[in-house]
Design an enzyme around this catalytic site. Structure first.
Site, mmCIF file in Angstrom:
data_model
loop_
_atom_site.group_PDB
_atom_site.id
_atom_site.type_symbol
_atom_site.label_atom_id
_atom_site.label_comp_id
_atom_site.label_asym_id
_atom_site.label_seq_id
_atom_site.Cartn_x
_atom_site.Cartn_y
_atom_site.Cartn_z
ATOM 1 N N GLY A 21 0.803 -1.222 0.000
ATOM 2 C CA GLY A 21 0.000 0.000 0.000
ATOM 3 C C GLY A 21 0.832 1.267 0.000
ATOM 4 O O GLY A 21 0.534 2.211 -0.726
ATOM 5 N N LYS A 22 1.892 1.276 0.791
ATOM 6 C CA LYS A 22 2.724 2.479 0.875
ATOM 7 C C LYS A 22 3.247 2.858 -0.514
ATOM 8 O O LYS A 22 3.255 4.025 -0.880
ATOM 9 C CB LYS A 22 3.885 2.220 1.844
ATOM 10 C CG LYS A 22 4.978 3.260 1.785
ATOM 11 C CD LYS A 22 6.017 3.056 2.879
ATOM 12 C CE LYS A 22 7.302 3.780 2.507
ATOM 13 N NZ LYS A 22 8.300 3.767 3.576
ATOM 14 N N ALA A 26 -8.856 -8.404 -0.311
ATOM 15 C CA ALA A 26 -7.734 -7.487 -0.065
ATOM 16 C C ALA A 26 -8.213 -6.332 0.810
ATOM 17 O O ALA A 26 -9.407 -6.138 0.988
ATOM 18 C CB ALA A 26 -7.217 -6.955 -1.390
ATOM 19 N N GLY A 27 -7.266 -5.607 1.343
ATOM 20 C CA GLY A 27 -7.651 -4.434 2.118
ATOM 21 C C GLY A 27 -6.473 -3.502 2.199
ATOM 22 O O GLY A 27 -5.351 -3.948 2.413
ATOM 23 N N ARG A 54 -17.258 -21.766 -16.466
ATOM 24 C CA ARG A 54 -17.963 -21.081 -17.569
ATOM 25 C C ARG A 54 -19.450 -20.868 -17.288
ATOM 26 O O ARG A 54 -20.274 -20.900 -18.195
ATOM 27 C CB ARG A 54 -17.774 -21.866 -18.879
ATOM 28 C CG ARG A 54 -16.317 -21.883 -19.310
ATOM 29 C CD ARG A 54 -16.102 -22.771 -20.480
ATOM 30 N NE ARG A 54 -16.320 -24.157 -20.120
ATOM 31 C CZ ARG A 54 -15.642 -25.173 -20.622
ATOM 32 N NH1 ARG A 54 -14.714 -24.952 -21.518
ATOM 33 N NH2 ARG A 54 -15.892 -26.396 -20.257
ATOM 34 N N GLN A 79 -3.141 -9.631 -2.719
ATOM 35 C CA GLN A 79 -2.603 -10.850 -2.078
ATOM 36 C C GLN A 79 -1.094 -10.972 -2.338
ATOM 37 O O GLN A 79 -0.402 -9.980 -2.263
ATOM 38 C CB GLN A 79 -3.362 -12.101 -2.545
ATOM 39 C CG GLN A 79 -4.753 -12.233 -1.936
ATOM 40 C CD GLN A 79 -5.790 -11.364 -2.598
ATOM 41 O OE1 GLN A 79 -5.890 -11.322 -3.800
ATOM 42 N NE2 GLN A 79 -6.583 -10.668 -1.816
ATOM 43 N N THR A 128 -9.704 -8.822 8.133
ATOM 44 C CA THR A 128 -10.387 -9.748 9.049
ATOM 45 C C THR A 128 -10.019 -9.533 10.519
ATOM 46 O O THR A 128 -10.680 -10.085 11.390
ATOM 47 C CB THR A 128 -9.994 -11.196 8.694
ATOM 48 O OG1 THR A 128 -8.565 -11.291 8.789
ATOM 49 C CG2 THR A 128 -10.418 -11.566 7.288
HETATM 50 P P1 IMP Z 1 -9.757 -16.153 -0.088
HETATM 51 O O1 IMP Z 1 -8.960 -15.288 -1.003
HETATM 52 O O2 IMP Z 1 -10.741 -15.387 0.741
HETATM 53 O O3 IMP Z 1 -10.398 -17.315 -0.801
HETATM 54 O O4 IMP Z 1 -8.753 -16.808 0.977
HETATM 55 C C1 IMP Z 1 -7.811 -17.800 0.603
HETATM 56 C C2 IMP Z 1 -6.538 -17.688 1.426
HETATM 57 O O5 IMP Z 1 -5.865 -16.493 1.065
HETATM 58 C C3 IMP Z 1 -6.755 -17.612 2.930
HETATM 59 O O6 IMP Z 1 -5.691 -18.273 3.572
HETATM 60 C C4 IMP Z 1 -6.698 -16.123 3.218
HETATM 61 O O7 IMP Z 1 -6.280 -15.863 4.530
HETATM 62 C C5 IMP Z 1 -5.648 -15.684 2.224
HETATM 63 N N1 IMP Z 1 -5.814 -14.286 1.805
HETATM 64 C C6 IMP Z 1 -6.733 -13.786 0.960
HETATM 65 N N2 IMP Z 1 -6.564 -12.466 0.783
HETATM 66 C C7 IMP Z 1 -5.506 -12.122 1.521
HETATM 67 C C8 IMP Z 1 -4.819 -10.879 1.733
HETATM 68 O O8 IMP Z 1 -5.144 -9.824 1.167
HETATM 69 N N3 IMP Z 1 -3.747 -10.927 2.571
HETATM 70 C C9 IMP Z 1 -3.328 -12.081 3.158
HETATM 71 N N4 IMP Z 1 -3.936 -13.250 2.991
HETATM 72 C C10 IMP Z 1 -5.018 -13.272 2.181
#
Ligand code: IMP
Length: 483
Positions: A32-33, A55-56, A160, A233, A362
């Site tokens: 992000g930075k 994501a966040g 599909r 991710q 989360t």
């Molecule tokens: P999903 O993307 O919600 O299906 O999660 C699948 C896996 O990816 C899980 O272990 C989540 O904790 C991890 N994950 C998904 N998005 C992130 C993220 O932005 N940061 C870190 N782990 C993530």
């Protein structure tokens, strides 16, 4: 003599039209930075290519911190004519997107130049229900998804039968497609009309922004516009290259990110691979060879209730809640004692506390461990050699730190990554130990970094084949060393 190194991030951008910021670990490396910097100081176009609201990232708008899950950071520059793209490879939850637009409205931030791919997949309510019911838990070998419907939406795409954004504007087609998909979700008694009714207000709202973003992207490139790709991710969570099956459902490598925005990775002039260093983290289930506290840490982080507040209380760290946010001193002597503990589990909790490693999306505690050179070497092979090291400042006060330069597998020494779970769970990382360091936030010149850290960076480059171009020594933009 005494002259500070004046090289800045701008120097990296000479003759560059396209930049990608991609995580080389399991996410949460502080992309992000850098995305914020390039978006606000340089880019004409900011695009995301993969993932959704799993994501966040925190965006500071008018002095207030806002967490966005879908819309890239570049949106704060909309009024300057900067374009923001939600790309074809993304999965989009309409109520979440609408909520983010509300947030922008409430802050008076325009989004006239937002472009939403007509080809992006829609996260339907039944995807979220399925994900929460089947994949969110880590119990019984579950992967601990974020429960946002990401996996089920991509599953429908690959099979599909997915609903894509443009389907929202053709009632008959939408209805037919939902009718067809009903049998895939027998547990939910999907009523197509109800689903459509619930989504239509959101669809109407986003309609003006829906475009063929691939063609738009190609036009932007032809016009010489500067493009930033914001990864989501991280490589080790990629469906293609990550620690399968403990991964997300998109290819969040450089290749997947470029493809999800309508580009080829070859067109990216400056692909930056982000590496948290000298510790790294993982959220959710799955192998993590260098984890501090090993399986005990993995199991503990999977249990409910180990929030930041609980950990602070449990370990007797002074803290207070101000405006709903927990405040504490990451350098509290008790935390420093923990990061120097002989007990690796405690040491791992200490690293989490000192570095503030709790999920932005989360709130879950992140598993912590030493940065793995074997993983990084693999990442360099896929995402390229340019590396950005983040958060070394967080480990100030540790008496020593470690980096893994190989695994012991049975009687053999291995220095090549393999994503197989059996392999990763059976190996013993081989560490080099380095002397710790103190506060490095104020350093802007690479040469002035503590010798042990420089030595570690040099060894890390030699082992991984990467080239460390940037070292982040704090959250602020200025707290950056460019080599
Ligand atoms: P999903 O993307 O919600 O299906 O999660 C699948 C896996 O990816 C899980 O272990 C989540 O904790 C991890 N994950 C998904 N998005 C992130 C993220 O932005 N940061 C870190 N782990 C993530």
């Amino acid at each position: 003599m005494g002259v500070e190194n004046k090289v800045g991030l701008d120097d990296l951008l000479k003759d560059v039209q396209t930049v990608a910021v991609i995580c080389n670990q399991w996410g949460d490396t502080g992309k992000g930075k850098f995305s914020d910097y390039f978006a606000s100081q340089w880019a004409d176009v900011t695009a995301r290519g993969t993932g959704g609201n799993n994501a966040g990232h925190t965006v500071v708008v008018k002095g207030k911190e806002k967490i966005f899950h879908l819309i890239p950071a570049g949106i704060s520059n909309d009024s300057n004519g900067q374009f923001t793209i939600l790309g074809n490879g993304m999965v989009i939850d309409l109520p979440v997107l609408s909520h983010e637009l509300d947030e922008l409205d409430s802050e008076g931030i325009t989004y006239n130049n937002l472009l939403i791919s007509k080809d992006a997949s829609v996260i339907m309510p039944y995807h979220v229900n399925r994900d929460k019911a089947r994949h969110q838990s880590q119990k019984g070998g579950g992967i601990g998804s974020t429960g946002r419907g990401i996996g089920p939406s991509y599953t429908d795409k690959v099979a599909r039968r997915g609903i894509i954004i443009e389907d929202l504007f053709d009632g008959d087609r939408l209805s037919r497609k939902i009718e067809k998909v009903r049998e895939v979700y027998p547990e939910q008694a999907i009523n197509a009309d109800e689903v459509i009714d619930s989504l239509m207000p959101f669809a109407d709202r986003i309609k003006p922004f829906v475009k063929d973003t691939v063609s738009e992207m190609h036009r932007f490139i032809r016009e010489g516009k500067k493009v930033l790709l914001e990864g989501a991710q991280g490589l080790l969570l990629s469906i293609e290259h990550g620690t399968y099956p403990y991964v997300t459902s998109s290819d969040c490598s450089l290749n997947g990110t470029a493809s999800g925005a309508g580009l080829s990775a070859k067109m990216i002039d400056l692909p930056l691979g982000i590496v948290k260093f000298p510790f790294m983290t993982r959220v959710g289930a799955g192998p993590f060879p260098t984890e501090l506290g090993g399986r005990a840490s993995e199991n503990y982080c999977a249990e409910d209730g180990h929030t930041k507040a609980d950990e602070l209380k449990h370990y007797g760290i002074p803290h207070q809640t101000v405006g709903g946010k927990i405040r504490y001193d990451g350098n509290d002597p008790k935390i420093i004692e923990m990061i120097n503990s002989e007990d690796e589990f405690i040491q791992g909790v200490g690293v989490r506390l000192t570095a503030g490693e709790y999920g932005a999306t989360t709130g879950r505690p992140r598993r912590t461990g030493w940065t793995d050179g074997v993983v990084t070497r693999y990442a360099v092979g896929i995402n390229g050699p340019l590396l950005v090291l983040t958060k070394p400042d967080s480990l100030a006060g540790a008496k020593e730190f470690r980096l893994a330069y190989g695994y012991k597998s049975g009687d053999q020494m291995v220095d090549t990554f393999s994503k197989s779970e059996g392999f990763l769970r059976s190996v013993t990382p081989q560490y080099q130990i380095y002397e710790g360091y103190g506060d490095i936030n104020g350093i802007r010149d690479y040469d002035k970094l503590p010798p042990s850290l420089k030595k570690a960076i040099g060894n890390f480059e030699s082992f991984t084949g990467g080239r460390v171009a940037v070292i982040s020594v704090g959250a602020d933009r200025e707290e950056t060393i460019v080599r």
